[in-house]
Scaffold this active site. Structure first.
Site, PDB file in Angstrom:
ATOM      1  N   THR A   1       0.854  -1.178   0.000  1.00  0.00           N
ATOM      2  CA  THR A   1       0.000   0.000   0.000  1.00  0.00           C
ATOM      3  C   THR A   1       0.890   1.227   0.000  1.00  0.00           C
ATOM      4  O   THR A   1       1.868   1.294   0.745  1.00  0.00           O
ATOM      5  CB  THR A   1      -0.947  -0.004   1.222  1.00  0.00           C
ATOM      6  OG1 THR A   1      -1.729   1.170   1.190  1.00  0.00           O
ATOM      7  CG2 THR A   1      -0.202  -0.086   2.545  1.00  0.00           C
TER       8      THR A   1
ATOM      9  N   GLU B   1      -5.324  -2.846   3.761  1.00  0.00           N
ATOM     10  CA  GLU B   1      -5.269  -3.452   5.090  1.00  0.00           C
ATOM     11  C   GLU B   1      -6.555  -4.178   5.460  1.00  0.00           C
ATOM     12  O   GLU B   1      -6.583  -4.967   6.396  1.00  0.00           O
ATOM     13  CB  GLU B   1      -4.974  -2.370   6.156  1.00  0.00           C
ATOM     14  CG  GLU B   1      -3.588  -1.757   6.070  1.00  0.00           C
ATOM     15  CD  GLU B   1      -3.520  -0.558   5.112  1.00  0.00           C
ATOM     16  OE1 GLU B   1      -4.392  -0.461   4.210  1.00  0.00           O
ATOM     17  OE2 GLU B   1      -2.607   0.273   5.277  1.00  0.00           O
TER      18      GLU B   1
ATOM     19  N   LYS C   1      -7.318  22.111   8.999  1.00  0.00           N
ATOM     20  CA  LYS C   1      -7.626  22.478  10.378  1.00  0.00           C
ATOM     21  C   LYS C   1      -7.659  24.004  10.453  1.00  0.00           C
ATOM     22  O   LYS C   1      -6.621  24.656  10.475  1.00  0.00           O
ATOM     23  CB  LYS C   1      -6.507  21.921  11.249  1.00  0.00           C
ATOM     24  CG  LYS C   1      -6.833  21.402  12.611  1.00  0.00           C
ATOM     25  CD  LYS C   1      -7.938  20.406  12.664  1.00  0.00           C
ATOM     26  CE  LYS C   1      -8.213  19.959  14.078  1.00  0.00           C
ATOM     27  NZ  LYS C   1      -7.063  19.375  14.759  1.00  0.00           N
TER      28      LYS C   1
ATOM     29  N   TRP D   1     -12.141  21.051  12.024  1.00  0.00           N
ATOM     30  CA  TRP D   1     -11.925  20.315  10.790  1.00  0.00           C
ATOM     31  C   TRP D   1     -12.780  20.857   9.634  1.00  0.00           C
ATOM     32  O   TRP D   1     -13.971  21.112   9.799  1.00  0.00           O
ATOM     33  CB  TRP D   1     -12.340  18.843  10.985  1.00  0.00           C
ATOM     34  CG  TRP D   1     -11.200  17.907  11.192  1.00  0.00           C
ATOM     35  CD1 TRP D   1      -9.949  18.014  10.676  1.00  0.00           C
ATOM     36  CD2 TRP D   1     -11.210  16.705  11.968  1.00  0.00           C
ATOM     37  NE1 TRP D   1      -9.182  16.947  11.087  1.00  0.00           N
ATOM     38  CE2 TRP D   1      -9.943  16.125  11.888  1.00  0.00           C
ATOM     39  CE3 TRP D   1     -12.184  16.054  12.725  1.00  0.00           C
ATOM     40  CZ2 TRP D   1      -9.606  14.935  12.521  1.00  0.00           C
ATOM     41  CZ3 TRP D   1     -11.862  14.876  13.361  1.00  0.00           C
ATOM     42  CH2 TRP D   1     -10.577  14.326  13.263  1.00  0.00           C
TER      43      TRP D   1
END
Lengths: 551, 551
Positions: A179, A327, A437, A442
């Site tokens: 990955t 994953e 940010k 956020w």
């Protein structure tokens, strides 16, 4: 109990469905054979690998596109006791060398053409000493390499199929895929026999994808991307007809394969299906070439709502939105409305369908705030998505640094920032590394990008953080516009203001029109390079230029 | 990877489908609640078991019918780390005492009514010291027992749901069910957490049963029969609505539950569905009460073709024939025509559908002749069916004698005599112990029984071997006839001759009309007692009386 291994996959497909077909697009037209032949060839390759001294503890690299020979290695390598390691043919030279060396692949199965040229070019940098061309002949350039060079066809011709497969254990490594983040070296992700079993069975359940013997399955997502989302293994166990679109298929190739082979189920990233729509728009066909197609599973990035609607309205094809990671062995959630949402308005159903969906059977998920607290499922609270389950890895190959950072207590910290709504639908709003940010709050780059891409003249949009003296960071949007359009940044800004339904402080301080969005080797937006390009002191916005934080 | 356990089953159902319903028929009408409540109650029972000192290594016995409280123990016992042991409430006293003592159950969860009366009667013979009545009150008779006696409702009321489940391992024993042959003591079959996970996922796949969130699933097969064929676990993972028919449901109960709860999928032994048909024949209803029902999964014994046809023709319900054993965790094969049989005649499709079907994903099967040779799949060669896979046990609890006899090299020797056709459909033709060996050749008692039962006046038929001087054994048929019919043994014999398409030497030398076929505690024909009854020297046929062997 006996161990969970791939052995019954080969057994069931070849014993119960020997006459079902496996079709590949090749340079020379369409190749087809039946599961019975497939099984014999797999058993010959198992014999060949055994004779080449490969077995438990060895890694077998593959470097190629989607076709029957690649599928044969999907089975022969793990069934010989070795580990299948699929390598992305689109990576840069550096990454390829790094990955092959890090995995210590003993042998490489390589597609003729570009992939083989790449490997020949890099041969002296690789410790691999055996090369198998996934074709019928060894080109001259390859025959001069040090080490053993042969073809898959020669291996098959020279080896009788093994009668009995070697004993296998569930805990034995059987698969591997790297990955690549936007930073740092690619990380090796390993799958055991039991994980391949469990994830394939999960993919077969209707709660995840649902694959039936009656399906004609065409995996378009490359076989070097997380086992083509496990479709090859699941379709084999189901005894489904399989269609492989070969090297670099064009939209025209895909459409004619769907038409000719009566494909019912296919899967790939959104751009593929957007290109197919464009191709169909230009074609002047009397009959609908997608008439057999029932479902397209889309993942890898968010599917535009307009595309989903068009497939449904114009072609009667359902687009199912899925999410996953290397994953999580690919498919980790799929978005479909629940049974009791049947009488919802189409718009409300689309709101669900556009999300990443419901966790697939076997997985557990939670949202974790920066404080470490678990966030509620209210459709608003933001947190990093954590996942655990028997189809989630809990370490990387030889990367204690990353292991310490990305796994905790059996959970994988996905690096995806998400919200989960009251109904359990996960929605990825950002990557932790891409988060903006502003004044401690956020801002979702993905939501801004989706809103921009809803504009008919916007082809691509990427939103990144740039430094800001007062608010630390502020969003900056980069857009690629349709050729010849008169739309400009002003209009886009107004569009976003009007259509986006965002808090005012979310709106990007700048909208830049660019030629193209830079991409990583896996086709993702390379936001790091965009940040580097635009995050220049001279471009910093002065304090107070925008009302950038909710009071 | 994390271990394969039941934990994600509880997680997924309660987090993603908290509002879906679980419905039970009880003595007092219909009880219903939602997965959210179910999950809380399961977690309370986990807390209760922990406080009672139960955990890994302990067995939790259940003795009851199909209802929500029993389902709660299905989850609470294994999720507490203990092992769920479901006990057949229809067994004789001796077997019950033997089984509870052999399993060393620490606690029993018992239905009020007949099951509780049985346990009270046997209490002094049992080493169990805790009794939980699966209801709201402890009847007086039970309150006087030695040891702790309480109710499930008291346990739930007195315990806060646990926040976190204890850690579980895939290899940990999680389930147990005894299998009774016609001879010898019942044998304990144990399932690990991983096996319950793997088999439930298999049942969820369309290649086996296929269970969707949209389904309303009613398991009629008792929860003490091999986990109700894993429907409860699979339906929970899928988030399906579940309907439990409670103690000893009548055909009328089943029909009204299907009608009221819009059941789409149900499962049970053939006699249940035959009785439902008779009930419907007698009822004088205007509307079809089965209109929601899509499928009935039938197993345990062969489904009569006439029944399958009637459900399809009159009620538009598909009857799917399945096969399995306690040792295969129930479902091991399901019979559906393959995709390319779509254009076959209905008769030919029925020929496939009446067989036991195609091995389910994860299993491998083979036929082994008495010589030890593997038999071909030609629809004719007979052998014992051997099965292996991750959902097949490879030992019995404390029975080294049976282990040595019934397992070999990872394979389970099923004791079923079968043929497998060219398409991979398994057909059980006998039990090894029921086989009739005439002049060294096998005669299938099951095929003869099915042929006899095709006669409209035959209610039940059992064919057994009786001794024969010349041919060693010859078949003898025992039939139960409809009351008031004029059919006699002569006519039946002619019917068999005419309709059966059997070699002449297969035809029973005798057809006996009997009042009833004796049954074992699990409802199977007790052929041993029939043999004992009829295999009398006075009944032996003289040599040469029939042409009993092919020359």
């Amino acid at each position: 109990m006996n161990d969970l291994t791939l052995r019954p996959f080969l057994w069931r497909s070849t014993r119960l469905f020997p006459e079902k077909r496996l079709v590949s697009r090749t340079h020379d037209g369409t190749h087809a054979y039946e599961y019975e032949t497939f099984g014999e060839r797999v058993r010959s390759i198992v014999a060949a690998l055994r004779d080449l001294g490969l077995g438990p503890g060895d890694r077998v690299g593959t470097f190629g596109w989607n076709h029957h020979r690649h599928l044969e290695t999907y089975f022969a390598a793990p069934l010989s006791g070795a580990q299948l390691h699929t390598i992305n043919v689109q990576l840069g030279d550096d990454d390829i060398v790094y990955i092959v060396e890090d995995a210590a692949d003993e042998i490489l199965f390589v597609d003729p053409g570009d992939p083989l040229e790449t490997i020949i070019r890099l041969w002296d940098d690789l410790s691999v000493d055996q090369l198998v061309v996934m074709g019928e002949t060894v080109p001259d350039a390859a025959s001069e390499l040090d080490g053993g060079v042969t073809t898959l066809e020669a291996l098959v011709a020279e080896h009788e199929p093994v009668d009995a497969l070697p004993p296998l254990e569930g805990s034995q490594p059987a698969g591997m895929c790297y990955t690549s983040g936007t930073t740092g070296r690619p990380k090796g992700v390993e799958y055991t026999q039991a994980m391949l079993y469990a994830h394939s069975m999960m993919v077969m359940t209707p709660a995840a994808i649902g694959i039936r013997e009656t399906d004609v399955v065409m995996p378009v997502v490359p076989m070097f991307h997380v086992n083509s989302w496990e479709f090859p293994y699941a379709a084999t166990m189901a005894g489904a007809t399989q269609v492989y679109p070969g090297p670099s298929p064009t939209p025209a190739d895909l459409v004619s394969l769907i038409d000719e082979e009566s494909v019912t189920l296919t899967a790939g990233v959104p751009t593929v299906w957007i290109d197919v729509l464009s191709h169909l728009d230009e074609a002047d066909e009397y009959e609908n070439p997608l008439s057999s197609l029932e479902r397209i599973v889309v993942g890898g990035s968010a599917a535009p709502a307009d595309m989903m609607r068009r497939y449904e309205d114009e072609y009667d094809v359902a687009v199912e939105h899925a999410w996953g990671m290397t994953e999580t062995m690919s498919i980790g959630s799929v978005s479909r409305p629940k049974s009791w949402m049947d009488d919802w308005s189409r718009k409300d159903r689309y709101r669900k369908r556009r999300k990443q969906g419901l966790p697939s059977p076997g997985l557990e998920m939670k949202l974790v705030a920066e404080t470490g607290e678990t966030q509620p499922w209210d459709g608003e609270s933001v947190g990093e998505l954590w996942v655990r389950g028997p189809t989630v890895v809990n370490e990387y190959h030889q990367r204690p640094d990353a292991n310490a950072e990305e796994f905790e207590d059996g959970w994988l910290k996905t690096g995806d920032v998400a919200v989960i709504d009251e109904d359990g639908y996960v929605e990825i709003v950002d990557r932790t590394k891409d988060v903006i940010k502003s004044g401690g709050e956020w801002i979702s780059s993905i939501e801004l990008e989706n809103a921009l891409m809803a504009h008919p003249d916007v082809i691509e949009a990427a939103v990144v953080a740039v430094s800001h003296e007062r608010w630390q960071e502020r969003p900056l949007a980069c857009v690629v516009l349709d050729e010849g359009t008169e739309t400009d940044r002003e209009e886009l800004y107004t569009f976003l203001e009007r259509e986006g339904e965002f808090p005012e402080w979310w709106l990007p301080d700048e909208v830049r029109v660019v030629e193209a969005i830079p991409k990583t080797a896996t086709g993702k937006f390379d936001k790091l390079s965009l940040r580097e390009r635009f995050d220049d002191p001279r471009l910093r916005f002065a304090p107070g230029e925008s009302d950038a934080k909710p009071e």
